[in-house]
Design a protein around this motif. Structure first.
Motif, PDB file in Angstrom:
ATOM      1  N   ARG A  45       0.790  -1.104  -0.152  1.00  0.00           N
ATOM      2  CA  ARG A  45      -0.042  -0.006  -0.015  1.00  0.00           C
ATOM      3  C   ARG A  45       0.806   1.267  -0.083  1.00  0.00           C
ATOM      4  N   TYR A  56       2.578  14.329  -7.666  1.00  0.00           N
ATOM      5  CA  TYR A  56       4.245  14.888  -7.485  1.00  0.00           C
ATOM      6  C   TYR A  56       4.713  13.205  -7.635  1.00  0.00           C
ATOM      7  N   ARG A 194       9.927  17.386 -11.877  1.00  0.00           N
ATOM      8  CA  ARG A 194      11.061  17.149 -12.175  1.00  0.00           C
ATOM      9  C   ARG A 194      11.106  16.846 -13.758  1.00  0.00           C
ATOM     10  N   GLN A 313       9.814   3.241   3.447  1.00  0.00           N
ATOM     11  CA  GLN A 313      10.629   3.486   4.884  1.00  0.00           C
ATOM     12  C   GLN A 313       9.970   4.606   5.609  1.00  0.00           C
TER      13      GLN A 313
ATOM     14  N   GLY C  21      -7.467   2.382   1.364  1.00  0.00           N
ATOM     15  CA  GLY C  21      -6.713   2.144   2.657  1.00  0.00           C
ATOM     16  C   GLY C  21      -5.951   3.395   2.926  1.00  0.00           C
ATOM     17  N   ASP C  22      -5.091   3.989   1.818  1.00  0.00           N
ATOM     18  CA  ASP C  22      -4.283   5.086   1.954  1.00  0.00           C
ATOM     19  C   ASP C  22      -4.897   6.404   2.220  1.00  0.00           C
ATOM     20  N   ARG C  26      -4.941   9.074   5.499  1.00  0.00           N
ATOM     21  CA  ARG C  26      -4.586  10.489   5.461  1.00  0.00           C
ATOM     22  C   ARG C  26      -5.404  11.221   6.702  1.00  0.00           C
ATOM     23  N   THR C  69      11.533   9.361   9.615  1.00  0.00           N
ATOM     24  CA  THR C  69      12.845   9.296   9.305  1.00  0.00           C
ATOM     25  C   THR C  69      13.056   8.471   8.087  1.00  0.00           C
ATOM     26  N   ALA C  70      14.134   8.690   7.433  1.00  0.00           N
ATOM     27  CA  ALA C  70      14.477   7.999   6.210  1.00  0.00           C
ATOM     28  C   ALA C  70      15.955   7.839   6.337  1.00  0.00           C
ATOM     29  N   GLU C  80      15.659  14.509  -2.975  1.00  0.00           N
ATOM     30  CA  GLU C  80      14.831  15.419  -2.910  1.00  0.00           C
ATOM     31  C   GLU C  80      13.333  14.869  -3.076  1.00  0.00           C
ATOM     32  N   ARG C  81      13.350  13.699  -3.686  1.00  0.00           N
ATOM     33  CA  ARG C  81      12.118  13.141  -3.522  1.00  0.00           C
ATOM     34  C   ARG C  81      11.777  12.477  -2.215  1.00  0.00           C
ATOM     35  N   VAL C  82      12.757  12.131  -1.419  1.00  0.00           N
ATOM     36  CA  VAL C  82      12.211  11.642  -0.066  1.00  0.00           C
ATOM     37  C   VAL C  82      11.849  13.007   0.892  1.00  0.00           C
ATOM     38  N   GLU C  84      10.225  15.553  -0.478  1.00  0.00           N
ATOM     39  CA  GLU C  84       9.022  16.004  -0.969  1.00  0.00           C
ATOM     40  C   GLU C  84       8.008  14.837  -0.530  1.00  0.00           C
ATOM     41  N   GLN C  85       8.328  13.612  -0.058  1.00  0.00           N
ATOM     42  CA  GLN C  85       7.442  12.724   0.353  1.00  0.00           C
ATOM     43  C   GLN C  85       6.986  13.016   1.696  1.00  0.00           C
ATOM     44  N   MET C  86       8.095  13.382   2.500  1.00  0.00           N
ATOM     45  CA  MET C  86       7.868  13.640   3.971  1.00  0.00           C
ATOM     46  C   MET C  86       6.872  15.074   3.893  1.00  0.00           C
ATOM     47  N   GLN C  88       4.597  15.725   1.740  1.00  0.00           N
ATOM     48  CA  GLN C  88       3.382  15.308   1.420  1.00  0.00           C
ATOM     49  C   GLN C  88       2.666  14.622   2.664  1.00  0.00           C
ATOM     50  N   LYS C  89       3.658  13.950   3.342  1.00  0.00           N
ATOM     51  CA  LYS C  89       3.005  13.626   4.689  1.00  0.00           C
ATOM     52  C   LYS C  89       2.571  14.378   5.652  1.00  0.00           C
TER      53      LYS C  89
END
Lengths: 345, 301, 366
Positions: A45, A56, A194, A313, C21-22, C26, C69-70, C80-82, C84-86, C88-89
């Motif tokens: 998921r 994005y 990007r 992660q 589920g996702d 949220r 954390t990552a 950069e993506r990591v 961005e994803q944080m 987004q969260k």
């Protein structure tokens, strides 16, 4: 019934079967995760949400797929005559280096003149890096898999050297990167994401690959060599020329990927412009059975996994390695399945 | 200077030698296994985890050997039974091992283990120069250099070795003369994996004494190149591994002596040297290359 | 064929469920979310371990904060993506902790003006990006005072990843400190070229010991191989990054330079939560022992009492501002005077360091 069996073996169904095998790999990884007390559904998921949950995420899948497509082509083209080019990583870096040289020395040129030049340099750099193993193979019989693997290390180290030595940005407080490229050396980014012009390069390259392979004399001869190299030699097809040609064509495309990474994503050369794109590209090519259209699909699939891997992660605290396991298992299942020898297109 | 470079060569060459010897066995049976890179990782990881759990480095080495063998079994299945492309299957194995060990080994990054201790050979280690050079290492180092002649004897002077080489040279003939070629190839690949596993054990249990993902750092690929360099001979593999180790050590020692050469340039030398070796010895190699490998290395497809 | 259709339907169904589920996940209660990005594993007893200790302090002190954390995120476009994803969260504050994350952090900052990014050690900042760094060469200098007294061979070995200013500061501070109590000191340096390559770090440590070093220190991300090699070969260790490294060479432990990010992180998070981010963005926050960003690790039994007291006395002088590490006269190892008698080092003098001090063997590789 017999007709059904024939249908099941027909080329048209190959994508469907690939999809089924991919699902199989997901199930296997699911069992693995369960063994370690993790919830595979939650992991899937997260991957799904990371890649498809937002525009994005989707855009990043494309960003990731661009170098993968080009590096996969770098493997697929030589693979068509039976050569195994594992040097995508090095060829990508060589292309990036060549383009960087252009961007730094010719940065004063207007965009319309500079960018085509940089594209050419990227192609040339990658082709040059592939020429070495190709010549070694052709002239001395040195196995190209081994030589390309070794060259990967050499070329990546060469990048480390130039960005910390001769090309270091004098204003960077000794940090290892080149000066930022001038605006005229930058590829356009689209839609506030990007996603960059490298996408067109990749798609055009793949389309050309498809066209040349199916519609030209070169493609015909490549296919003949691929089917039966001995017969090809007897028929007077110059094997050596095709070794050089396919390796360099492949290398050039990987080099183009490197050019796009530095000119669009990084806007300078620095260590770590690639996260193993060359190696993952090799995987993509094999998953796609070296078929141009398959490469597009599989590059997107692996793009999804990479982008989704971050989510695994961040949200679940599972190692990013989870998606590496999925990728490797898909590779195994496809490699082991019966149509491994199928040569399509 | 020479002594310390050689000492470094022996030390750094050890994991590479194990992996190279293992690959010699597999390739003599006609199977190339690029997955040694992965088998080393699996060995390093399994060895470390076992040692952490049991406090026994000996059990750790055993576990590493088993795990390396098990990983290579996958390759054997893929290439012998399923007849998949050897190079691709090896790389697939490498990817798989990288992923699995990063996942499984993750909780052990912080663990301190009871490492493999150096073991000076009584009497001999006090000799001038050679004492330090040859007789003050750990068990795994001695093991590697003793194993090489042993494998040479087995390969060239026993029935088993003959059978193995027969399979690698002329599989069809071997099969026709009643040899269980598939079994021989399975055994050879697994043996190779066992040795790669021990190589990993040396890395994580004796050398770096810690586990970090991807810690094999390309040693498996080097091993595959060195096998060709050594023309499939276990004793020349020793030479290859020590030279490679020495170049690796030399480039570090040159720096410590204050020679201002770029470390990145120096790092290239072992790879370039291997490449040049492959080129220079190309003819000799083709001569001694097991027939069964020609298809993999020289054939197209 | 039927199987394939069935499988496809199944996959489709599962994806549908996943998406549902996702969206459900949220709609959770809002907390202040902070993201930490590490270049290596967060329990490497090194650089990342220490940043993660800071993260733990934030979690322990500030209950209303949620932390993401990552780890093992390479210094590539990936980071950069990591980030961005944080975001987004829901992350409003990010700590990209590695050296190579600077450009990506600036880029992400441009796209998200409402998010604050704090980069460790950078030399650039922007409207919503700040940097922070501890002058860890201060405790390195203090460790040098102890090491200079403890060594028997007068040779210090230093395993480094890359010849960057922050590393040169440490090499020079350690050497300078050691030479101030023992002018015979020589420091030999090996660069591994990688932030974490355990095998190479171990070989580098061995090579340094072979050349006579009986004190080993380092500047790379995973410090264990160097400390463990020192233990294996019975030489001394000057720790780097973490005081907890002591347990890997208890017999040969001298002391070490250690980070102490906890209090700083708590302060930054609190300020940003209270809307006082402007204290941190668009500026370089720097501090040493006096600010508590860095600390001197506990001494090992190898260090005599009198030496310990002398080092602690100097530590107090630094904290009180009576002594400045790298104050003039400073000479490089060619004898060129870089800082005149009594002159204080400037920000640039420190942050652009590109030379070796007297006693370091060789030249900085270019």
């Amino acid at each position: 019934m017999a007709r059904l069996a024939r249908l099941a073996d027909s080329r048209l169904l190959i994508p469907v079967r690939l999809l089924g095998l991919t699902a199989l790999a997901f199930v296997a990884v699911g069992i693995f995760l369960l063994l370690f007390g993790k919830n595979p559904l939650a992991a899937y998921r997260a991957i799904f949400a990371g890649a498809f949950g937002s525009t994005y995420g989707l855009s990043e899948v494309v960003v990731r797929a661009i170098p993968l497509m080009l590096c996969a082509a770098a493997t697929a083209i030589p693979a068509r005559i039976g050569l195994l080019n594992v040097g995508g990583e090095g060829q990508l870096h060589a292309g990036a280096m060549a383009a960087t040289w252009g961007a730094l020395t010719l940065g004063f040129l207007p965009r319309a003149a500079l960018l085509p030049g940089l594209v050419a340099l990227g192609l040339l750099g990658g082709a040059a890096a592939a020429l070495v193993p190709a010549v070694l193979r052709w002239a001395a019989g040195v196995n190209e898999t081994i030589s390309t693997l070794l060259l990967n290390y050499v070329i990546v180290l060469l990048v480390e050297y130039v960005v910390r030595g001769p090309w270091k940005d004098p204003l960077s407080y000794n940090w290892p990167f080149t000066p930022e490229f001038s605006d005229s050396a930058r590829l356009g980014l689209y839609w506030g994401t990007r996603i960059h012009a490298g996408l067109w390069f990749a798609l055009v390259a793949i389309a050309l690959f498809y066209f040349v392979l199916r519609r030209t004399r070169w493609g015909y001869e490549v296919r003949v060599i691929g089917d039966n190299p001995e017969a090809a030699v007897r028929a007077g097809i110059p094997l050596g020329r095709y070794i050089l040609l396919t390796m360099c064509a492949g290398g050039a495309l990987a080099g183009l990927a490197g050019m796009a990474e530095v000119c669009a994503i990084q806007s300078r050369l620095r260590p770590g412009i690639s996260t193993g794109f060359g190696y993952t590209g090799f995987l993509v090519s094999w998953l796609a059975l070296h078929h141009p259209l398959g490469i597009v699909a599989m590059a997107v699939l692996l793009g999804v996994l990479s982008v989704g891997g971050d989510q695994v992660q961040i949200s679940l605290g599972l190692p990013y390695a989870t998606v590496n396991i999925i990728m490797a298992l898909i590779f195994f299942v496809v490699l082991g399945s019966r149509f491994r020898a199928a040569r399509t297109a | 200077m020479l002594a310390s470079v050689l000492e470094g060569g022996i030390r750094a060459g050890t994991p590479i030698l194990y992996a190279t010897l293992g690959e010699v066995i597999a390739e003599r049976a006609g199977i190339v296994n690029l997955g040694v890179e992965g088998a080393i990782l699996v060995g390093a990881c399994a060895g470390f985890i076992t040692t952490a759990q049991t406090q026994s480095p000996l059990l750790g080495i055993a576990a590493a050997a088993l795990a390396g063998g098990a990983a290579s079994l996958v390759h054997a299945f893929m290439v012998v039974t399923v007849r998949a492309n050897q190079i691709a299957s090896g790389l697939a194995l490498m990817f798989l091992c990288l992923g699995v060990t990063s996942f499984v080994g993750r909780p052990y990054v912080a663990v301190k283990i009871n490492a493999v201790a150096p073991l000076a050979v009584p009497g001999l280690s006090d000799l001038p120069v050679v004492g330090r050079l040859l007789f003050s290492h750990d068990v795994l180092v001695y093991g590697a250099y003793l194993l090489a002649p042993l494998i040479w004897l087995i390969l060239f002077y026993t029935k088993w070795g003959l059978a193995l080489r027969a399979v690698g040279e002329r599989q069809a003939v071997a099969f026709a003369s009643g040899l269980p070629t598939a079994v021989v190839q399975y055994a050879a690949v697994v043996c190779g994996g066992v040795l790669a596993g021990v190589a990993g054990a040396h890395l994580s249990l004796a050398y770096a004494r810690s586990w970090v993902e991807g810690m094999s750092n390309g040693r498996g690929f080097i091993a595959v190149a060195l096998v060709i360099f050594a023309t499939w001979h276990p004793l020349r593999a020793v030479l290859g591994a020590v030279i490679f180790g020495a170049v690796f050590a030399l480039q570090l020692q040159i720096q410590a002596r204050g020679v201002a050469l770029s470390p990145y340039f120096l790092d290239m030398t072992p790879y370039l040297l291997t490449l040049v070796g492959l080129l220079l010895l190309a003819r000799a190699q083709r001569h001694t290359m097991p027939e069964g490998l020609k298809e993999v290395f020289e054939g197209l497809k | 064929m039927r199987r394939t259709v069935l499988a496809l339907a199944l996959i489709g169904g599962v994806f549908g469920l996943l998406l549902a589920g996702d969206t459900a996940a949220r709609a959770q209660a809002k907390k202040f979310i902070v993201g930490f990005v590490y270049v290596g594993p967060k329990d490497d007893y090194g650089y990342n371990y220490e940043h993660d200790r800071g993260r733990k302090a934030v979690e322990a002190k500030l209950g209303s904060v949620e932390v993401l954390t990552a780890e093992n995120i390479p210094e590539t476009a990936e980071v950069e993506r990591v980030m961005e994803q944080m975001i987004q969260k829901g992350a409003k504050l990010l700590f990209p902790t590695s050296y190579g994350y600077l450009d990506p952090a600036i880029n992400v900052g441009k796209r998200h003006p409402d998010v604050v990014l704090m980069h460790a050690g950078g030399f650039k900042h922007s409207a919503n990006v700040g940097t922070y760094w501890g002058y860890i060469y201060n405790p390195m200098y203090l460790a040098g005072l102890a090491a200079g007294k403890v060594t028997k061979t007068n040779t210090i070995g230093f395993v480094a990843a890359h010849p960057i200013p922050q590393t040169l500061q440490n090499i020079n501070a350690l050497t300078y400190g050691a030479r101030s109590v023992n002018p015979k000191i020589q420091t030999r340096v090996i660069y591994t070229g990688e932030w974490c390559n355990p095998g190479k770090a171990a070989e580098a440590a061995n090579a340094l010991i072979d050349l006579g070093a009986d004190v080993l220190s380092q500047h790379q991300d995973c410090p264990r191989p160097v400390v463990e090699t020192a233990a294996k070969r019975n030489v001394f260790s000057v720790g780097y990054h973490s005081a907890d490294l002591q347990k890997f060479n208890p017999k040969g432990w001298i002391t070490g330079a250690a980070w102490n990010w906890g209090p700083l992180y708590v302060r930054i998070v609190q300020d940003v939560m209270e809307g006082k981010a402007d204290r941190w963005v668009n500026t370089h926050a720097r501090g040493g022992l006096e600010s508590g960003y860095v600390e001197l690790a506990p001494f090992g039994t190898a260090v005599p009492r009198a030496v310990q007291q002398a080092v602690l006395a100097r530590r107090k002088e630094i904290v009180d501002g009576k002594y400045v590490v790298f104050q003039g006269p400073m000479k490089d190892n060619k004898g060129t005077v870089l800082l005149k008698e009594g002159a204080k080092p400037s920000f640039d003098f420190i942050e652009k360091m590109s030379w070796y001090t007297e006693g370091v063997v060789g030249d900085v590789p270019r």
